[in-house]
Write a protein that holds these residues in place. Structure first.
Motif, short mmCIF file in Angstrom:
data_model
loop_
_atom_site.label_atom_id
_atom_site.label_comp_id
_atom_site.label_asym_id
_atom_site.label_seq_id
_atom_site.Cartn_x
_atom_site.Cartn_y
_atom_site.Cartn_z
N ILE A 177 0.86 -1.18 0.00
CA ILE A 177 0.00 0.00 0.00
C ILE A 177 0.90 1.23 0.00
N ALA A 178 0.49 2.21 -0.78
CA ALA A 178 1.23 3.46 -0.85
C ALA A 178 0.23 4.61 -0.90
N VAL A 179 0.61 5.72 -0.33
CA VAL A 179 -0.21 6.93 -0.41
C VAL A 179 0.67 8.08 -0.85
N ARG A 180 0.03 9.04 -1.49
CA ARG A 180 0.75 10.20 -1.99
C ARG A 180 0.80 11.24 -0.88
N GLU A 181 2.00 11.68 -0.56
CA GLU A 181 2.22 12.70 0.46
C GLU A 181 3.08 13.79 -0.15
N LYS A 182 2.50 14.99 -0.28
CA LYS A 182 3.20 16.12 -0.90
C LYS A 182 3.71 15.75 -2.29
N GLY A 183 2.88 15.04 -3.03
CA GLY A 183 3.20 14.67 -4.39
C GLY A 183 4.10 13.46 -4.55
N VAL A 184 4.54 12.89 -3.45
CA VAL A 184 5.45 11.74 -3.50
C VAL A 184 4.72 10.49 -3.01
N LEU A 185 4.83 9.42 -3.78
CA LEU A 185 4.22 8.16 -3.39
C LEU A 185 5.09 7.50 -2.33
N ARG A 186 4.48 7.15 -1.19
CA ARG A 186 5.24 6.59 -0.07
C ARG A 186 4.63 5.26 0.40
N VAL A 187 5.52 4.36 0.78
CA VAL A 187 5.15 3.07 1.37
C VAL A 187 5.69 3.07 2.80
N PRO A 188 4.85 2.78 3.80
CA PRO A 188 5.35 2.72 5.18
C PRO A 188 6.45 1.65 5.32
N ALA A 189 7.51 2.03 5.99
CA ALA A 189 8.65 1.12 6.19
C ALA A 189 8.25 -0.12 6.99
N ASP A 190 7.20 -0.01 7.80
CA ASP A 190 6.75 -1.15 8.62
C ASP A 190 6.29 -2.33 7.78
N PHE A 191 6.01 -2.10 6.51
CA PHE A 191 5.47 -3.17 5.68
C PHE A 191 6.54 -3.97 4.96
N ILE A 192 7.79 -3.68 5.27
CA ILE A 192 8.90 -4.45 4.71
C ILE A 192 9.68 -5.01 5.89
N LEU A 193 9.89 -6.29 5.89
CA LEU A 193 10.59 -6.97 6.98
C LEU A 193 11.58 -7.96 6.38
N ASP A 194 12.82 -7.82 6.74
CA ASP A 194 13.88 -8.72 6.27
C ASP A 194 13.92 -8.82 4.74
N GLY A 195 13.76 -7.68 4.08
CA GLY A 195 13.86 -7.64 2.63
C GLY A 195 12.66 -8.17 1.88
#
Length: 102
Positions: free
Chosen positions: A25-43
């Motif tokens: 999941i990603a949301v646009r913040e200030k024009g930039v698409l971002r994915v929360p770091a919590d959603f990636i674990l051990d690569g």
């Protein structure tokens, strides 16, 4: 997105595909698409995240609403659903997400 691609060891266009396929999941913040770091674990993408996202979307949630639900503290967990997915409580989170559709 380049940071996400680096953490997953895949090209940036593949990260965009994972978002389109509701794996991430990603949301646009200030024009930039971002994915929360919590959603990636051990690569890797946190194991049960795609299933929980599907349940939330099926319940009528959009991306910002799904993120809000995942990051809303819940005393009965304790913590947030996002934190619980990274631990051993993914089944409980999936059950709760499924119940939202009823």
């Amino acid at each position: 997105m380049p940071d996400v691609a680096e953490r997953l060891g895949i090209p940036v266009n593949r990260v965009h595909q994972l978002v389109r396929d509701n794996i991430l999941i990603a949301v646009r913040e200030k024009g930039v698409l971002r994915v929360p770091a919590d959603f990636i674990l051990d690569g890797e993408v946190v194991k049960h995240l795609p299933g929980v996202l599907r349940l939330l979307y099926d319940a009528g949630y959009n991306e910002p609403e799904a993120l809000r639900w995942l990051y809303t503290p819940d005393e009965s967990l304790p913590g947030t659903p996002a934190e619980a997915l990274r631990g051993n409580r993914a089944t409980e989170i999936k059950r709760r997400a499924q119940a939202l559709g009823f």
